[in-house]
Design a protein around this motif. Structure first.
Motif, PDB file in Angstrom:
ATOM      1  N   PRO A   1     -38.030   6.586  34.082  1.00  0.00           N
ATOM      2  CA  PRO A   1     -39.285   6.538  33.330  1.00  0.00           C
ATOM      3  C   PRO A   1     -40.093   7.825  33.525  1.00  0.00           C
ATOM      4  O   PRO A   1     -39.888   8.562  34.489  1.00  0.00           O
ATOM      5  CB  PRO A   1     -40.004   5.346  33.957  1.00  0.00           C
ATOM      6  N   ALA A   2     -41.014   8.073  32.604  1.00  0.00           N
ATOM      7  CA  ALA A   2     -41.866   9.261  32.704  1.00  0.00           C
ATOM      8  C   ALA A   2     -43.212   8.982  32.045  1.00  0.00           C
ATOM      9  O   ALA A   2     -43.344   8.099  31.197  1.00  0.00           O
ATOM     10  CB  ALA A   2     -41.205  10.477  32.046  1.00  0.00           C
ATOM     11  N   ARG A   3     -44.217   9.780  32.421  1.00  0.00           N
ATOM     12  CA  ARG A   3     -45.564   9.605  31.852  1.00  0.00           C
ATOM     13  C   ARG A   3     -45.673  10.215  30.460  1.00  0.00           C
ATOM     14  O   ARG A   3     -46.352   9.683  29.586  1.00  0.00           O
ATOM     15  CB  ARG A   3     -46.602  10.247  32.782  1.00  0.00           C
ATOM     16  N   ASN A   4     -45.027  11.378  30.256  1.00  0.00           N
ATOM     17  CA  ASN A   4     -45.125  12.083  28.980  1.00  0.00           C
ATOM     18  C   ASN A   4     -43.971  13.077  28.898  1.00  0.00           C
ATOM     19  O   ASN A   4     -43.149  13.193  29.821  1.00  0.00           O
ATOM     20  CB  ASN A   4     -46.483  12.800  28.847  1.00  0.00           C
ATOM     21  N   ARG A   5     -43.916  13.829  27.799  1.00  0.00           N
ATOM     22  CA  ARG A   5     -42.817  14.781  27.612  1.00  0.00           C
ATOM     23  C   ARG A   5     -42.897  15.952  28.587  1.00  0.00           C
ATOM     24  O   ARG A   5     -41.862  16.485  28.988  1.00  0.00           O
ATOM     25  CB  ARG A   5     -42.806  15.282  26.164  1.00  0.00           C
ATOM     26  N   ASN A   6     -44.083  16.341  28.964  1.00  0.00           N
ATOM     27  CA  ASN A   6     -44.195  17.410  29.948  1.00  0.00           C
ATOM     28  C   ASN A   6     -43.629  16.972  31.296  1.00  0.00           C
ATOM     29  O   ASN A   6     -42.974  17.757  31.996  1.00  0.00           O
ATOM     30  CB  ASN A   6     -45.654  17.833  30.108  1.00  0.00           C
ATOM     31  N   HIS A   7     -43.857  15.721  31.650  1.00  0.00           N
ATOM     32  CA  HIS A   7     -43.283  15.164  32.877  1.00  0.00           C
ATOM     33  C   HIS A   7     -41.755  15.200  32.814  1.00  0.00           C
ATOM     34  O   HIS A   7     -41.077  15.540  33.790  1.00  0.00           O
ATOM     35  CB  HIS A   7     -43.788  13.734  33.065  1.00  0.00           C
ATOM     36  N   ILE A   8     -41.192  14.864  31.650  1.00  0.00           N
ATOM     37  CA  ILE A   8     -39.740  14.903  31.479  1.00  0.00           C
ATOM     38  C   ILE A   8     -39.211  16.324  31.668  1.00  0.00           C
ATOM     39  O   ILE A   8     -38.193  16.550  32.341  1.00  0.00           O
ATOM     40  CB  ILE A   8     -39.349  14.357  30.095  1.00  0.00           C
ATOM     41  N   ARG A   9     -39.904  17.297  31.089  1.00  0.00           N
ATOM     42  CA  ARG A   9     -39.474  18.696  31.239  1.00  0.00           C
ATOM     43  C   ARG A   9     -39.518  19.135  32.701  1.00  0.00           C
ATOM     44  O   ARG A   9     -38.635  19.864  33.176  1.00  0.00           O
ATOM     45  CB  ARG A   9     -40.345  19.598  30.375  1.00  0.00           C
ATOM     46  N   GLN A  10     -40.522  18.699  33.432  1.00  0.00           N
ATOM     47  CA  GLN A  10     -40.620  19.042  34.850  1.00  0.00           C
ATOM     48  C   GLN A  10     -39.451  18.452  35.636  1.00  0.00           C
ATOM     49  O   GLN A  10     -38.864  19.125  36.500  1.00  0.00           O
ATOM     50  CB  GLN A  10     -41.946  18.545  35.411  1.00  0.00           C
ATOM     51  N   LEU A  11     -39.113  17.196  35.349  1.00  0.00           N
ATOM     52  CA  LEU A  11     -38.006  16.558  36.053  1.00  0.00           C
ATOM     53  C   LEU A  11     -36.684  17.238  35.719  1.00  0.00           C
ATOM     54  O   LEU A  11     -35.828  17.419  36.596  1.00  0.00           O
ATOM     55  CB  LEU A  11     -37.947  15.072  35.690  1.00  0.00           C
ATOM     56  N   ARG A  12     -36.513  17.622  34.464  1.00  0.00           N
ATOM     57  CA  ARG A  12     -35.287  18.325  34.094  1.00  0.00           C
ATOM     58  C   ARG A  12     -35.166  19.639  34.857  1.00  0.00           C
ATOM     59  O   ARG A  12     -34.106  19.980  35.389  1.00  0.00           O
ATOM     60  CB  ARG A  12     -35.252  18.583  32.590  1.00  0.00           C
ATOM     61  N   SER A  13     -36.251  20.381  34.924  1.00  0.00           N
ATOM     62  CA  SER A  13     -36.225  21.663  35.631  1.00  0.00           C
ATOM     63  C   SER A  13     -35.949  21.478  37.116  1.00  0.00           C
ATOM     64  O   SER A  13     -35.275  22.299  37.743  1.00  0.00           O
ATOM     65  CB  SER A  13     -37.565  22.381  35.427  1.00  0.00           C
ATOM     66  N   ARG A  14     -36.431  20.390  37.687  1.00  0.00           N
ATOM     67  CA  ARG A  14     -36.285  20.162  39.126  1.00  0.00           C
ATOM     68  C   ARG A  14     -34.867  19.760  39.505  1.00  0.00           C
ATOM     69  O   ARG A  14     -34.346  20.191  40.532  1.00  0.00           O
ATOM     70  CB  ARG A  14     -37.275  19.093  39.567  1.00  0.00           C
ATOM     71  N   TYR A  15     -34.230  18.930  38.672  1.00  0.00           N
ATOM     72  CA  TYR A  15     -32.964  18.336  39.087  1.00  0.00           C
ATOM     73  C   TYR A  15     -31.739  18.866  38.349  1.00  0.00           C
ATOM     74  O   TYR A  15     -30.648  18.899  38.930  1.00  0.00           O
ATOM     75  CB  TYR A  15     -33.029  16.819  38.933  1.00  0.00           C
ATOM     76  N   LEU A  16     -31.867  19.265  37.092  1.00  0.00           N
ATOM     77  CA  LEU A  16     -30.689  19.655  36.332  1.00  0.00           C
ATOM     78  C   LEU A  16     -30.452  21.162  36.286  1.00  0.00           C
ATOM     79  O   LEU A  16     -29.502  21.615  35.664  1.00  0.00           O
ATOM     80  CB  LEU A  16     -30.767  19.099  34.901  1.00  0.00           C
ATOM     81  N   LYS A  17     -31.295  21.929  36.941  1.00  0.00           N
ATOM     82  CA  LYS A  17     -30.961  23.340  37.106  1.00  0.00           C
ATOM     83  C   LYS A  17     -29.956  23.468  38.249  1.00  0.00           C
ATOM     84  O   LYS A  17     -29.733  22.521  39.015  1.00  0.00           O
ATOM     85  CB  LYS A  17     -32.202  24.177  37.378  1.00  0.00           C
ATOM     86  N   LYS A  18     -29.335  24.620  38.350  1.00  0.00           N
ATOM     87  CA  LYS A  18     -28.265  24.815  39.320  1.00  0.00           C
ATOM     88  C   LYS A  18     -28.728  24.483  40.739  1.00  0.00           C
ATOM     89  O   LYS A  18     -29.740  24.976  41.209  1.00  0.00           O
ATOM     90  CB  LYS A  18     -27.763  26.255  39.263  1.00  0.00           C
ATOM     91  N   GLY A  19     -27.973  23.617  41.406  1.00  0.00           N
ATOM     92  CA  GLY A  19     -28.278  23.237  42.785  1.00  0.00           C
ATOM     93  C   GLY A  19     -29.331  22.160  42.918  1.00  0.00           C
ATOM     94  O   GLY A  19     -29.660  21.762  44.050  1.00  0.00           O
ATOM     95  N   GLY A  20     -29.861  21.633  41.803  1.00  0.00           N
ATOM     96  CA  GLY A  20     -30.937  20.651  41.877  1.00  0.00           C
ATOM     97  C   GLY A  20     -30.515  19.344  42.515  1.00  0.00           C
ATOM     98  O   GLY A  20     -31.224  18.795  43.366  1.00  0.00           O
ATOM     99  N   PHE A  21     -29.351  18.831  42.131  1.00  0.00           N
ATOM    100  CA  PHE A  21     -28.859  17.588  42.724  1.00  0.00           C
ATOM    101  C   PHE A  21     -28.598  17.771  44.217  1.00  0.00           C
ATOM    102  O   PHE A  21     -28.918  16.895  45.024  1.00  0.00           O
ATOM    103  CB  PHE A  21     -27.573  17.152  42.017  1.00  0.00           C
TER     104      PHE A  21
END
Length: 325
Positions: free
Chosen positions: A264-284
């Motif tokens: 779940p997310a609060r808004n689209r900006n929140h989704i973009r932040q989560l993507r940047s945090r976890y799906l960039k190289k080495g995030g997982f």
């Protein structure tokens, strides 16, 4: 009389010095499951991918329908199967459901193709981190198509709309909780009114309406898997599912990996932040190290050593996990 330690045989056993428990037969413990959590999110999943998941905002809130799986289709024969929710008509050559203190893993080898899934929950965010890998164990090159299936359902009878959004490379559902008077709107508008499923690879097609994807045959045999390409249509007021299609070609011994972020997310900006945090190289990898570091700071004060090794594993590792939860 000293109690003789009873071994569980090849069907199930503790591994990794008692920090994992692996079930290697679909029928041995049909309801075998495990759970993961952080301070807000909780998910319980069984060996077939049936789940119960919620997060607190502050009351427990469900954000998905009760299943997670990956379908695999052989493009030469048209045959398809899934992991971990395996259709009855295709029996796996190898199966393993492995519950760890900090992650859950599934392995399903069918028709010479091994599908391995791994799930963990990061410490800081209300998200599920999924890794799916395919390995070609056959002696010939394989043309396959992978379909991720993360059903969301109908979180609101008032308004909901889902679609694939290229800016985050994933399916996003926006909904607004039903309310009886206008005064409630201001209390609801800042909740987590989005549910998303993001991928680290760009899909060739997608589906967002759950019933259109599964059809009358149900989730064991979705009708859309008999078509070459998914419909790529938005979902409006129908039960939603995040289905993404990925064609792959694997030589003998070759592997491919996909990563998905779901929650779940609060808004689209929140989704973009989560993507940047976890799906960039080495995030997982960074997120999982943080999970392990948290557990290492909370080692149990009492450890036992008895002739019953299963009891030792339970008291030394699994009871402290339950106490922490």
């Amino acid at each position: 009389m000293e109690k003789k330690h009873e071994t569980r045989g090849p069907s199930a056993s503790f591994t990794n010095q008692g920090r994992r428990y692996a079930v290697r037969s679909v029928g041995f413990v049909p309801k075998a499951d495990g759970y993961l959590h952080n301070d807000s999110l909780y998910i319980q999943a069984d060996q077939r991918g049936n789940v119960s998941a919620h997060f607190n905002q502050p009351r427990p809130t469900r954000y998905s329908a009760p299943l997670r799986c990956v379908y695999v289709r052989d493009e030469k024969t048209g045959e398809f199967w899934s992991a971990p929710f395996d259709p009855v008509q295709v029996q796996p050559e190898r199966f393993e459901f492995s519950v760890g203190l900090d992650d859950l893993r599934w392995i399903n080898r069918t028709n010479g193709v091994e599908t391995a899934l791994r799930l963990f929950v990061p410490r800081e965010d209300n998200v599920e981190a999924w890794r799916a890998s395919l390995t070609n164990h056959s002696r010939r090159a394989r043309r396959l198509t992978v379909f991720s299936y993360f059903p969301i359902g109908s979180p609101s009878p008032l308004y909901q709309r889902g679609d694939f959004e290229p800016s985050v490379n994933g399916v996003v559902l926006w909904h607004f909780a039903s309310h009886s008077d206008a005064g409630q709107y201001h209390n609801l508008k800042d909740r987590h009114n989005f549910t998303f499923c993001l991928a680290d690879k760009t899909p060739s097609a997608y589906e967002t309406t759950r019933d259109a994807f599964i059809g009358s045959s149900g989730e064991p045999s979705p009708c859309r898997l008999r078509r070459r390409r998914l419909a790529c249509q938005p979902c409006f007021m129908d039960p939603c599912a995040a289905v993404m299609q990925f064609p792959v070609s694997l030589k003998p011994g070759e592997s491919v990996e996909f990563r998905f972020l779901f929650g779940p997310a609060r808004n689209r900006n929140h989704i973009r932040q989560l993507r940047s945090r976890y799906l960039k190289k080495g995030g997982f990898e960074r997120a999982f190290r943080a999970v392990q570091a948290f557990r290492s700071k909370h080692t149990p004060a009492v450890r036992i050593e008895t002739p019953d090794k299963d009891l030792d594993c339970f008291i030394n590792h699994w009871l402290p996990k339950q106490a922490m939860y």
